[in-house]
Design a protein around this motif. Structure first.
Motif, PDB file in Angstrom:
ATOM      1  N   LYS A   9       0.847  -1.182   0.000  1.00 57.69           N
ATOM      2  CA  LYS A   9       0.000   0.000   0.000  1.00 57.69           C
ATOM      3  C   LYS A   9       0.887   1.238   0.000  1.00 57.69           C
ATOM      4  O   LYS A   9       1.766   1.386   0.827  1.00 57.69           O
ATOM      5  N   THR A  12      -0.921   6.793  -0.672  1.00 52.63           N
ATOM      6  CA  THR A  12      -2.247   7.183  -1.168  1.00 52.63           C
ATOM      7  C   THR A  12      -3.217   6.010  -1.121  1.00 52.63           C
ATOM      8  O   THR A  12      -4.269   6.054  -1.746  1.00 52.63           O
ATOM      9  N   GLU A  13      -2.856   4.941  -0.397  1.00 55.22           N
ATOM     10  CA  GLU A  13      -3.715   3.776  -0.210  1.00 55.22           C
ATOM     11  C   GLU A  13      -3.995   3.018  -1.499  1.00 55.22           C
ATOM     12  O   GLU A  13      -5.041   2.395  -1.647  1.00 55.22           O
ATOM     13  N   LEU A  14      -3.069   3.093  -2.427  1.00 56.02           N
ATOM     14  CA  LEU A  14      -3.196   2.288  -3.640  1.00 56.02           C
ATOM     15  C   LEU A  14      -2.525   0.943  -3.407  1.00 56.02           C
ATOM     16  O   LEU A  14      -1.427   0.871  -2.855  1.00 56.02           O
ATOM     17  N   ILE A  16      -0.563  -1.736  -5.072  1.00 55.51           N
ATOM     18  CA  ILE A  16       0.217  -1.875  -6.306  1.00 55.51           C
ATOM     19  C   ILE A  16       0.923  -3.218  -6.307  1.00 55.51           C
ATOM     20  O   ILE A  16       1.547  -3.606  -5.310  1.00 55.51           O
ATOM     21  N   VAL A  70      -2.991  -2.189 -10.270  1.00 53.36           N
ATOM     22  CA  VAL A  70      -3.356  -1.234  -9.224  1.00 53.36           C
ATOM     23  C   VAL A  70      -4.778  -1.537  -8.770  1.00 53.36           C
ATOM     24  O   VAL A  70      -5.710  -1.513  -9.578  1.00 53.36           O
ATOM     25  N   ASN A  71      -4.902  -1.844  -7.495  1.00 53.98           N
ATOM     26  CA  ASN A  71      -6.213  -2.194  -6.922  1.00 53.98           C
ATOM     27  C   ASN A  71      -6.898  -3.294  -7.732  1.00 53.98           C
ATOM     28  O   ASN A  71      -8.105  -3.260  -7.989  1.00 53.98           O
ATOM     29  N   ARG A 125      -6.021   9.975 -10.437  1.00 54.23           N
ATOM     30  CA  ARG A 125      -5.636   8.734  -9.755  1.00 54.23           C
ATOM     31  C   ARG A 125      -6.672   7.628  -9.915  1.00 54.23           C
ATOM     32  O   ARG A 125      -6.376   6.463  -9.666  1.00 54.23           O
ATOM     33  N   THR A 126      -7.897   7.964 -10.317  1.00 51.56           N
ATOM     34  CA  THR A 126      -8.906   6.930 -10.529  1.00 51.56           C
ATOM     35  C   THR A 126      -8.627   6.216 -11.850  1.00 51.56           C
ATOM     36  O   THR A 126      -7.966   6.748 -12.747  1.00 51.56           O
ATOM     37  N   TYR A 127      -9.157   5.012 -11.970  1.00 60.10           N
ATOM     38  CA  TYR A 127      -8.891   4.189 -13.152  1.00 60.10           C
ATOM     39  C   TYR A 127      -9.541   4.775 -14.390  1.00 60.10           C
ATOM     40  O   TYR A 127     -10.706   5.147 -14.357  1.00 60.10           O
ATOM     41  N   PRO A 129      -5.574   5.806 -14.454  1.00 57.13           N
ATOM     42  CA  PRO A 129      -4.890   7.003 -13.958  1.00 57.13           C
ATOM     43  C   PRO A 129      -4.189   7.770 -15.076  1.00 57.13           C
ATOM     44  O   PRO A 129      -3.894   7.221 -16.136  1.00 57.13           O
ATOM     45  N   ILE A 138       2.936   5.469  -9.167  1.00 60.66           N
ATOM     46  CA  ILE A 138       2.874   4.011  -9.332  1.00 60.66           C
ATOM     47  C   ILE A 138       4.227   3.467  -9.790  1.00 60.66           C
ATOM     48  O   ILE A 138       4.823   2.616  -9.129  1.00 60.66           O
TER      49      ILE A 138
END
Length: 257
Positions: A9, A12-14, A16, A70-71, A125-127, A129, A138
């Motif tokens: 993590k 930014t709480e991603l 990866i 990512v996520n 940052r949302t898919y 990104p 990332i």
């Protein structure tokens, strides 16, 4: 950064991870936005190749997919030019590259601005990104270069504390790329019928890494200088012979030391 197949993590709480793309995953075929981009990328590689810089373990590519998960979702970004110092396995062809899993993180990624500007600076940052967010947060590529070939503007960003910081050039207008042991800067001129601004490499000593056409021109000039020198020697010899003959001296009978 995550290590190979593991996940981590980020601040930014991603989540990866670095995993191989599934065999059935369809990579998007990103179109080249203008004809100048492949020429710019090819010129960067050409001078490196001619100088003997490129080694088998390196990966230097253009418009080539960099992959991350990512996520739980696969992300692929294709920079206009990239340099990876060392890959784990030397392959003749690659469809994509997953950093950490397949080798080093790219030390340098570049984007050439086109009429469709914006993605190069996107911190979305949302898919999926944005490219800036992908390279910085990332991928964490140490150097990110954005080049506007229309006006010759070179933006050189270096990763510091997980953020890209804009760096000013030196007194010669160049930036030192430590991972390559070379300077990067802009140059104005003509190649392949394109006249304008280019990205070029310089050695630490200040010598410009040449293109093939420049080496050919240098050899042509050297041959022409040699021809002119030989012609001058011939003319001087003819003048000497004429002078000796005017004095009643046969040049063929002169003693040879």
């Amino acid at each position: 950064m995550a290590t190979q197949l593991g996940a981590t993590k980020s601040p930014t709480e991603l989540v990866i991870s670095w995993e191989a793309l599934p065999d059935d995953f369809q990579l998007e075929d990103e179109p080249v936005e203008n004809t100048g981009q492949p020429i710019l990328a090819g010129a960067l590689r050409e001078s490196l190749e001619i100088s003997g810089f490129i080694q088998p373990q390196m990966l230097i590519a253009s418009n080539f997919g960099l992959c991350a998960t990512v996520n739980g979702q696969f992300i692929v970004k294709a920079p206009d030019w990239l340099y990876v110092p060392c890959v784990n396995q030397v392959l003749g062809e690659r469809k994509s590259y997953t950093p950490n899993l397949e080798g080093d993180v790219p030390a340098v990624v570049m984007e050439f601005l086109s009429d469709n500007q914006g993605e190069e600076y996107s911190v979305k940052r949302t898919y999926p990104p944005g490219k800036w967010f992908f390279y910085e947060q990332i991928l964490q590529a140490p150097i990110y270069v954005i080049f506007d070939p229309k006006v010759g503007l070179l933006e050189f960003y270096q990763l510091e504390n997980r953020r890209y910081e804009l760096k000013l050039p030196d007194e010669n207008g160049r930036h030192w790329v430590d991972s390559m042991g070379l300077f990067l800067g802009t140059w104005q001129g003509t190649k392949e019928a394109r006249t304008g601004y280019w990205l070029r490499w310089w050695e630490r000593t200040g010598n410009l890494l040449p293109w093939a056409v420049e080496l050919i021109e240098q050899e042509r000039q050297r041959a022409e200088q040699e021809r002119q020198r030989a012609e001058q020697e011939r003319q001087q010899k003819e003048k000497l012979i004429a002078f000796l003959q005017s004095q009643g001296i046969d040049p063929n009978n002169l003693p040879i030391d």
